[in-house]
Design an enzyme around this catalytic site. Structure first.
Site, PDB file in Angstrom:
ATOM      1  N   ASP A   1      -7.800   6.276  -2.386  1.00 19.71           N
ATOM      2  CA  ASP A   1      -7.769   5.813  -0.996  1.00 19.71           C
ATOM      3  C   ASP A   1      -7.923   4.300  -0.986  1.00 19.71           C
ATOM      4  OD1 ASP A   1      -7.720   5.661   1.706  1.00 19.71           O
ATOM      5  OD2 ASP A   1      -9.523   6.853   2.055  1.00 19.71           O
ATOM      6  N   ALA A   2      -6.787   3.606  -1.137  1.00 18.98           N
ATOM      7  CA  ALA A   2      -6.790   2.144  -1.222  1.00 18.98           C
ATOM      8  C   ALA A   2      -6.093   1.487  -0.040  1.00 18.98           C
ATOM      9  CB  ALA A   2      -6.122   1.691  -2.523  1.00 18.98           C
ATOM     10  N   LYS A   3      -5.257   2.240   0.680  1.00 21.10           N
ATOM     11  CA  LYS A   3      -4.558   1.758   1.878  1.00 21.10           C
ATOM     12  C   LYS A   3      -3.853   0.425   1.647  1.00 21.10           C
ATOM     13  CE  LYS A   3      -7.634   4.192   5.075  1.00 21.10           C
ATOM     14  NZ  LYS A   3      -8.646   4.682   4.112  1.00 21.10           N
ATOM     15  N   ARG A   4      -3.123   0.326   0.554  1.00 21.36           N
ATOM     16  CA  ARG A   4      -2.429  -0.910   0.230  1.00 21.36           C
ATOM     17  C   ARG A   4      -1.140  -1.037   1.049  1.00 21.36           C
ATOM     18  NH1 ARG A   4      -6.964  -2.026  -1.488  1.00 21.36           N
ATOM     19  NH2 ARG A   4      -7.388  -2.450  -3.673  1.00 21.36           N
TER      20      ARG A   4
END
Length: 272
Positions: free
Chosen positions: A93-96
């Site tokens: 879960d990095a939402k890049r």
């Protein structure tokens, strides 16, 4: 196997629950752990032991590891590696989200075989235009991995962007849904491009009928969403919906057995 195929097999075996690993400072404190890398590692290792091989998908929240600098990122790398070794799918879960060569670099980090940060999928932000995610889509397809694009999130601030209407009359969120559907077209049983839609968004007004992919639904449990809410938001069958629970499960730590019992309880509630 493609990511969508592997996820389908994992859901068939373990159910649709996605469990988060969120080493929030408050949780470290409640577990009696120190607010440093040693505490972070103890927390993360306990979660890996509790969840590995027992749920379809585990979602470590990258930010809480990054907050501890390079040593924290090293712990995240170990979490990803050990969960994958256990046969558990990992959604980082990095939402890049970025453009051009920068997005390509993120794709290399999170979606390319051999990268220590590459799980089985990563969360991404399409709000520089869904087309900006092309490097991630390409890397995912080439490496048997998946992405989950933010579509309609539960935070109040998100609505001003996500529910805004574009020139063609569609909401921005619907345009993300439609782009994901095009990427999944022809893939069976479900595609590799998933969406993130909050379990607490209520009447979302989205047409998901052609998505042919998975939907990660955060907000289940501690943030207030119930099984009834899931069915109200996504329909009674919940096909392809992955309810995500983090702090509701993690609050039962630090014992491995109590964490596993919490997972089992949440899984049973989803069968009702």
């Amino acid at each position: 196997m493609r990511f969508g195929e592997r996820l389908g097999a994992a859901v068939a075996e373990h159910g649709p629950l996605c469990v988060g690993i969120d080493p929030h400072p408050g949780l470290l404190a409640s577990w009696g752990l120190t607010q440093d890398v040693a505490g972070l590692e103890r927390f993360a290792r306990t979660c890996v032991e509790a969840f590995g091989g027992r749920v379809a998908l585990v979602k470590p929240q990258s930010a809480f590891f990054e907050a501890h600098g390079s040593r924290g990122v090293a712990v995240l790398e170990r979490v990803i590696s050990d969960l994958r070794d256990s046969g558990t799918l990992v959604l980082v879960d990095a939402k890049r989200g970025d453009i051009g060569s920068t997005m390509a670099a993120y794709a290399a980090a999170y979606l390319t075989e051999g990268s220590p940060l590459a799980g089985d999928a990563v969360t991404v932000s399409p709000y520089l235009g869904f087309g900006s995610l092309a490097p991630a889509l390409d890397a995912a397809a080439a490496n048997g991995r998946g992405i989950f694009a933010l579509a309609l999130t539960s935070n109040p601030e998100g609505a001003s962007v996500q529910r805004a209407t574009g020139p063609d009359g569609r909401s921005v969120a619907q345009s993300v849904v439609d782009a994901a559907a095009r990427a999944n077209a022809g893939l069976d049983p479900l595609g590799d491009v998933g969406l993130v839609i909050g379990a607490t968004v209520g009447d979302h007004g989205l047409d998901l009928s052609d998505l042919h992919g998975y939907v990660l639904a955060p907000g289940f449990g501690a943030q207030g969403a119930t099984v009834a809410d899931l069915r109200a938001v996504f329909g009674p069958e919940l096909r392809g919906v992955l309810p995500a629970s983090s702090r509701d499960v993690l609050g039962h730590g630090p014992g491995t057995a109590s964490l596993r019992s919490a997972v089992d309880a949440v899984r049973r509630s989803l069968e009702m």
